[in-house]
Scaffold this motif. Structure first.
Motif, PDB file in Angstrom:
ATOM      1  N   UNK A 156      28.978  33.452 -18.804  1.00 32.35           N
ATOM      2  CA  UNK A 156      29.276  32.132 -18.273  1.00 32.35           C
ATOM      3  C   UNK A 156      28.724  32.025 -16.859  1.00 32.35           C
ATOM      4  N   UNK A 157      28.132  30.876 -16.565  1.00 36.09           N
ATOM      5  CA  UNK A 157      27.687  30.552 -15.210  1.00 36.09           C
ATOM      6  C   UNK A 157      28.218  29.166 -14.914  1.00 36.09           C
ATOM      7  N   UNK A 158      28.974  29.041 -13.831  1.00 36.08           N
ATOM      8  CA  UNK A 158      29.615  27.773 -13.514  1.00 36.08           C
ATOM      9  C   UNK A 158      29.357  27.458 -12.044  1.00 36.08           C
TER      10      UNK A 158
ATOM     11  N   UNK B  61      45.970  32.184 -23.525  1.00 31.80           N
ATOM     12  CA  UNK B  61      44.688  32.534 -24.139  1.00 31.80           C
ATOM     13  C   UNK B  61      43.889  31.274 -24.470  1.00 31.80           C
ATOM     14  N   UNK B  62      44.560  30.265 -25.018  1.00 31.16           N
ATOM     15  CA  UNK B  62      43.868  29.020 -25.361  1.00 31.16           C
ATOM     16  C   UNK B  62      43.289  28.356 -24.109  1.00 31.16           C
ATOM     17  N   UNK B  63      43.989  28.475 -22.985  1.00 32.43           N
ATOM     18  CA  UNK B  63      43.537  27.822 -21.754  1.00 32.43           C
ATOM     19  C   UNK B  63      42.242  28.406 -21.222  1.00 32.43           C
ATOM     20  N   UNK B  64      42.017  29.714 -21.438  1.00 33.90           N
ATOM     21  CA  UNK B  64      40.830  30.350 -20.849  1.00 33.90           C
ATOM     22  C   UNK B  64      39.782  30.759 -21.870  1.00 33.90           C
ATOM     23  N   UNK B  65      40.007  30.491 -23.134  1.00 34.70           N
ATOM     24  CA  UNK B  65      39.121  30.993 -24.185  1.00 34.70           C
ATOM     25  C   UNK B  65      37.702  30.453 -24.043  1.00 34.70           C
ATOM     26  N   UNK B  66      37.551  29.147 -23.882  1.00 37.81           N
ATOM     27  CA  UNK B  66      36.214  28.548 -23.796  1.00 37.81           C
ATOM     28  C   UNK B  66      35.482  28.947 -22.521  1.00 37.81           C
ATOM     29  N   UNK B  67      36.229  29.346 -21.496  1.00 40.74           N
ATOM     30  CA  UNK B  67      35.629  29.731 -20.217  1.00 40.74           C
ATOM     31  C   UNK B  67      35.312  31.216 -20.155  1.00 40.74           C
ATOM     32  N   UNK B  68      35.338  31.901 -21.294  1.00 37.16           N
ATOM     33  CA  UNK B  68      35.086  33.339 -21.330  1.00 37.16           C
ATOM     34  C   UNK B  68      36.028  34.073 -20.359  1.00 37.16           C
ATOM     35  N   UNK B  69      37.283  33.659 -20.387  1.00 38.36           N
ATOM     36  CA  UNK B  69      38.227  34.135 -19.386  1.00 38.36           C
ATOM     37  C   UNK B  69      39.100  35.282 -19.837  1.00 38.36           C
ATOM     38  N   UNK B  70      40.154  35.498 -19.052  1.00 35.67           N
ATOM     39  CA  UNK B  70      41.081  36.595 -19.310  1.00 35.67           C
ATOM     40  C   UNK B  70      42.480  36.180 -18.893  1.00 35.67           C
ATOM     41  N   UNK B  71      43.476  36.952 -19.334  1.00 33.83           N
ATOM     42  CA  UNK B  71      44.884  36.657 -19.063  1.00 33.83           C
ATOM     43  C   UNK B  71      45.512  37.878 -18.413  1.00 33.83           C
TER      44      UNK B  71
ATOM     45  N   UNK C 153      36.105  31.266 -15.126  1.00 33.10           N
ATOM     46  CA  UNK C 153      35.117  30.823 -14.127  1.00 33.10           C
ATOM     47  C   UNK C 153      35.647  30.988 -12.704  1.00 33.10           C
ATOM     48  N   UNK C 154      36.408  32.066 -12.479  1.00 26.83           N
ATOM     49  CA  UNK C 154      36.904  32.368 -11.144  1.00 26.83           C
ATOM     50  C   UNK C 154      38.105  31.567 -10.713  1.00 26.83           C
ATOM     51  N   UNK C 155      38.660  30.734 -11.597  1.00 26.53           N
ATOM     52  CA  UNK C 155      39.784  29.868 -11.238  1.00 26.53           C
ATOM     53  C   UNK C 155      41.023  30.211 -12.063  1.00 26.53           C
ATOM     54  N   UNK C 156      42.175  29.968 -11.469  1.00 29.51           N
ATOM     55  CA  UNK C 156      43.427  30.033 -12.211  1.00 29.51           C
ATOM     56  C   UNK C 156      43.549  28.750 -13.022  1.00 29.51           C
ATOM     57  N   UNK C 157      43.649  28.876 -14.339  1.00 31.47           N
ATOM     58  CA  UNK C 157      43.639  27.703 -15.213  1.00 31.47           C
ATOM     59  C   UNK C 157      45.029  27.288 -15.663  1.00 31.47           C
ATOM     60  N   UNK C 158      45.921  28.270 -15.825  1.00 29.35           N
ATOM     61  CA  UNK C 158      47.259  27.925 -16.299  1.00 29.35           C
ATOM     62  C   UNK C 158      48.206  29.082 -16.021  1.00 29.35           C
ATOM     63  N   UNK C 159      49.470  28.736 -15.752  1.00 33.71           N
ATOM     64  CA  UNK C 159      50.557  29.707 -15.649  1.00 33.71           C
ATOM     65  C   UNK C 159      51.590  29.299 -16.684  1.00 33.71           C
ATOM     66  N   UNK C 160      51.938  30.203 -17.580  1.00 28.90           N
ATOM     67  CA  UNK C 160      52.821  29.849 -18.686  1.00 28.90           C
ATOM     68  C   UNK C 160      53.613  31.070 -19.122  1.00 28.90           C
ATOM     69  N   UNK C 161      54.677  30.832 -19.872  1.00 25.18           N
ATOM     70  CA  UNK C 161      55.450  31.954 -20.414  1.00 25.18           C
ATOM     71  C   UNK C 161      55.029  32.304 -21.832  1.00 25.18           C
ATOM     72  N   UNK C 162      53.997  31.633 -22.356  1.00 18.94           N
ATOM     73  CA  UNK C 162      53.520  31.908 -23.705  1.00 18.94           C
ATOM     74  C   UNK C 162      52.132  32.513 -23.712  1.00 18.94           C
TER      75      UNK C 162
ATOM     76  N   UNK D 222      46.340  28.350  -5.542  1.00 20.80           N
ATOM     77  CA  UNK D 222      46.137  27.755  -6.854  1.00 20.80           C
ATOM     78  C   UNK D 222      47.462  27.540  -7.581  1.00 20.80           C
ATOM     79  N   UNK D 223      48.414  28.441  -7.411  1.00 22.59           N
ATOM     80  CA  UNK D 223      49.716  28.256  -8.048  1.00 22.59           C
ATOM     81  C   UNK D 223      50.510  27.165  -7.353  1.00 22.59           C
ATOM     82  N   UNK D 224      50.418  27.101  -6.026  1.00 19.53           N
ATOM     83  CA  UNK D 224      51.071  26.014  -5.305  1.00 19.53           C
ATOM     84  C   UNK D 224      50.482  24.676  -5.729  1.00 19.53           C
ATOM     85  N   UNK D 225      49.161  24.616  -5.891  1.00 17.63           N
ATOM     86  CA  UNK D 225      48.504  23.375  -6.309  1.00 17.63           C
ATOM     87  C   UNK D 225      49.003  22.928  -7.679  1.00 17.63           C
TER      88      UNK D 225
END
Length: 824
Positions: free
Chosen positions: A282-284, A688-698, A674-683, A422-425
């Motif tokens: 990924x390049x963003x 995983x769904x939040x970062x899947x398309x961005x080639x991300x991690x949890x 892509x270097x960003x925090x995308x979601x904070x959740x208890x599930x 990012x979490x405060x935001x």
């Protein structure tokens, strides 16, 4: 007589000279009206720290004046001898002391605490070496906090993660990212980058604000603009997990020959190492123009903001339409048309005269406009890391009011937050509302607070909020929350109008409980459920289906009522006046199965879109350009008056300690992409769904990676599956929540993961349990590019199934996975 003439001539010359000086000064003053002006604020004083690693100065760290667990968003690779050089720069005074601490990522273990006794002063700053002791394990990440004592009595904290490894993958990926970035500025050299590109017809090639690997080659090379970096290119290694690396570059760039057109650029690279080559997963790249307030940017019915991304701009106008406050690249401006000429006030910015300086441009804060009244007063919130000023080095939020009559900016209160920007935001985006009643409502750490702007006193409006127990309307004027600590046992729901502060309560009937489901505009949706009617899978609570729901107004008048015999609703999703319902049919006391979907169409006025008041047009050379829409046309050549508040007043400001003592979710997952925090959740599945398309991690609460799309092997067969499976099967009977089950073994509820996502855990060497609606259990013990291997633990037999067929098969059974991960 001649003497008199001479004297008269001298006086005439003086008079003419005075007139000339007057006109020159007047012209200069008029010309200065459209120069850049800056808010009166103390300059940044905390030094910046760079680490020297992998042959370069990198990982720039800004200083904090408070403890900040979780602020280490960079990873520093230690030299083989573990002696880490650091450079401390940008401080006008003297460094009085240096020390550091190394802790485990979960903060539970203090590994090392060392004081550095010697350092060197040079032209580029203070140079020191951190002699990390042989107390850390190789290939394991730790948090390092560097404390720098200053001669004014302060002690600044700098956070990074460290990794001691023999591996050279990080070096190769950092070098590739730096080389890739450099070549984009040279059209011919950039041809070497085509091997990484994946052009797609679905990519948006109309804008330079956002560029990816799917963009055209012309986009990658800046659309033909003659643009070059200015100032320091800041390179950060953000993550390294096996064969996956994430690297980010941030810098300012400017068009050649243009003084005012300067841009903030961020490039993020997600890479996958292979023995043959490094793959770009990924390049963003984002590019946001810094609005300067120049006269040529205001003309016609437009205030030209230029190249930007959608999330970097917003606008709010007064009811009479005379004033507009707009945010562009974290700078706040107010526009006024006084009937004869346009007038811009730069209300807030951390930038100074040097628009390339790191501390002034550190992008870990943002601004939210709360209100613009008909007199030109503006209320707004600055939240995140405070780059400079009286709160420099703190993380929190400051409430400001610009008073038009006095021309001053007044801070009303500040509240600190011990969490990364990012979490405060994310909390601020959930709720930050100024009511018509003079109360400011804000969500923070599982609670909603109400601050009285007249006294700066605050109340806890609601506490102990967790996902699924509360809701806010789209315009944030309505709040609803369930009463009590039980997510699935609420007998009362509170509904509050945040404009007026009035509250209504909804009570359950005997034998039922209530669920807060959301809002459709300002109408509230809630559901009625049977007591003890939870949807269960073993000991895990999947949810609480409702047998009916109601949509009510502020006065609890029922607008719509829904319910169908034999059917339940498990989830609600609202889009543009339509309420989408996920239906279930009951198959047992606490078991359900999917039964389709339904839609409720509501007769409501759809709310204001996010970019209301913002337009754009296509430019031949710069492509999509955004602008603020004006009601009154500004004639070409009109001189724009530009100013800033005369000063920032703090005399009425208080520091608020917002703490409710409410409960928090025990399990927290953070999704990154892509270097960003995308979601904070208890599930886990939601993360995983939040970062899947961005080639991300949890990551979990401690920062440990628990899922990574890039590092999953292409194939894996678990040979000794029966021994490993025993650790999962032995826990299924009692498994109810994610956590550690035995030393070094982490068990997670993976319900909702797709098969492809669940295979990560098989790839990491642990069988994945797939549960059926009838309580049966199968184990996935292997996969390759075509098939998965499924084991029946009851019979000991195994079978292969094609990947696509297996995905359909497990989806029909609810994708109910329980996944394990070996952490030691």
């Amino acid at each position: 007589m001649s003497r008199l003439k001479k004297k008269a001539g001298i006086l005439l010359c003086v008079f003419i000279a005075a007139i000339a000086v007057y006109f020159v000064l007047t012209q200069n003053i008029l010309n200065r009206e459209d120069e850049r002006v800056y808010v009166s604020m103390e300059e940044a004083t905390l030094p910046v720290v760079h680490t020297e690693t992998m042959g370069r100065e990198m990982n720039p760290l800004c200083g904090y004046v408070q403890d900040m667990t979780g602020a280490a968003d960079s990873l520093t690779i230690l030299p083989q001898d573990r002696v880490l050089p650091v450079v401390i720069s940008g401080y006008a005074g003297e460094v009085s002391g240096i020390r550091y601490e190394i802790r485990s990522l979960d903060q539970q273990q203090l590994v090392e605490r060392t004081t550095v006794n010697t350092w060197e002063n040079g032209e580029d700053g203070v140079r020191a070496e951190l002699p990390v002791q042989n107390l850390i394990s190789q290939d394991k990440q730790y948090q390092l906090c560097l404390y720098v004592g200053l001669d004014d009595g302060r002690e600044a904290r700098y956070y990074t993660r460290i990794l001691w490894t023999q591996d050279t993958k990080a070096q190769e990926m950092v070098d590739l990212a730096a080389d890739f970035s450099e070549k984009t500025f040279d059209y011919e050299a950039a041809r070497e980058l085509t091997t990484y590109l994946e052009p797609s017809q679905s990519a948006d090639n109309t804008t330079l604000g956002h560029v990816t690997l799917q963009s055209e080659f012309d986009q990658i090379t800046w659309g033909g603009l003659d643009i070059q970096p200015v100032g320091e290119k800041r390179l950060t290694l953000k993550q390294l997990d096996g064969i996956m690396g994430n690297v980010e570059l941030t810098y300012m760039a400017a068009e050649s020959g243009s003084v005012d057109r300067i841009y903030e650029v961020t490039e993020n690279f997600t890479m996958k190492w292979d023995s043959q080559r490094i793959y770009m997963m990924s390049y963003d790249r984002t590019m946001n123009e810094v609005f300067s307030g120049g006269g040529d940017e205001v003309s016609g019915k437009r205030i030209l903001l230029g190249i930007s991304t959608d999330d970097a701009i917003s606008v709010k106008k007064s009811q009479n339409g005379k004033y507009r406050a707009f945010v562009s690249s974290r700078d706040l401006w107010r526009y006024e048309w006084d009937g004869s000429r346009p007038y811009l006030v730069r209300l807030f910015s951390f930038r100074g005269e040097d628009r390339t300086e790191l501390r002034n441009n550190y992008n870990r804060h943002d601004i939210r406009v709360l209100n613009v009244d008909d007199s030109g007063n503006v209320d707004f919130l600055v939240y995140g890391y405070m780059n400079r000023g009286v709160h420099e080095g703190a993380v929190g939020a400051a409430f400001y009011r610009y008073q038009e009559e006095k021309g001053i900016l007044e801070e009303r209160f500040f509240f600190p937050a011990s969490k990364p920007y990012e979490e405060l935001a994310m909390d601020i985006s959930r709720l930050a509302k100024l009511g018509a009643n003079g109360m400011f409502y804000v969500y923070l750490d599982g609670a909603v607070y109400a601050v009285d702007l007249n006294s700066n006193e605050y109340l806890v409006t609601a506490s102990g909020l967790t996902e699924g127990t509360w809701a806010v309307s789209q315009d944030q004027s309505r709040l609803a929350w369930q009463d009590g600590p039980d997510r699935y046992g609420a007998e009362t729901i509170h509904l509050m109008n945040l404009e007026t502060g009035t509250r209504q309560d909804i009570h359950a009937r005997d034998g039922e409980v209530l669920r807060a489901l959301g809002f459709v505009e300002n109408d509230f949706i809630y559901g009625m459920a049977e007591q003890n009617g939870q949807w269960m899978s073993g000991n895990r609570v999947i949810g609480l289906p409702v047998y009916g729901l109601k949509i009510v107004d502020d006065n609890l008048n029922v607008e719509t009522e829904y319910g169908k015999e034999g059917l339940y609703v498990s989830g609600v999703r609202v889009t543009e006046g339509r309420v989408h319902l996920e239906q279930l049919a009951k198959t047992g006391a606490n078991s359900y199965q999917k039964a389709g979907e339904d839609i409720i169409v509501c007769n409501v006025e759809v709310g204001v879109p996010k970019l209301e008041g913002i337009g754009w047009y296509a430019s031949e050379d710069r492509k999509k350009l955004y602008f603020v829409q004006l009601d009154t046309e500004v004639k070409a050549g009109s001189r724009v008056r530009v100013s800033a508040p005369r000063n920032v007043a703090y005399d009425v400001s208080d520091t608020l300690d917002l703490k409710s003592g409410g409960r928090k979710a025990e399990t927290v997952y953070r999704a990154y992409g892509n270097g960003k925090l995308l979601q904070v959740t208890d599930g886990l599945a939601e993360a995983v769904a939040a970062c899947y398309d961005a080639m991300g991690y949890v990551t979990d609460e401690s920062g440990r990676i628990v899922w990574n799309r890039v590092t999953r092997p292409n194939m894996r067969t678990i040979r000794e599956w029966d021994t490993l499976a025993g650790r999962i099967l032995g826990q299924l009977a009692t498994f109810s929540e994610d956590g550690e089950y035995g030393t070094g073994f982490w068990l997670m509820d993976g319900r909702g993961l797709t098969l492809q996502q669940a295979l990560y855990y098989v790839g990491m060497g642990c069988p994945a349990a797939a549960l059926g609606p009838d309580g049966s259990c199968e184990l996935i013990i292997g996969y390759d590019q075509y098939n998965v291997t499924i084991q029946d633990p009851a019979t000991g037999t195994s079978r292969k199934m094609g990947l696509q067929d297996a995905g359909t098969y497990f989806a029909s059974r609810g994708n109910d996975f329980v996944c394990g991960l070996f952490t030691e």
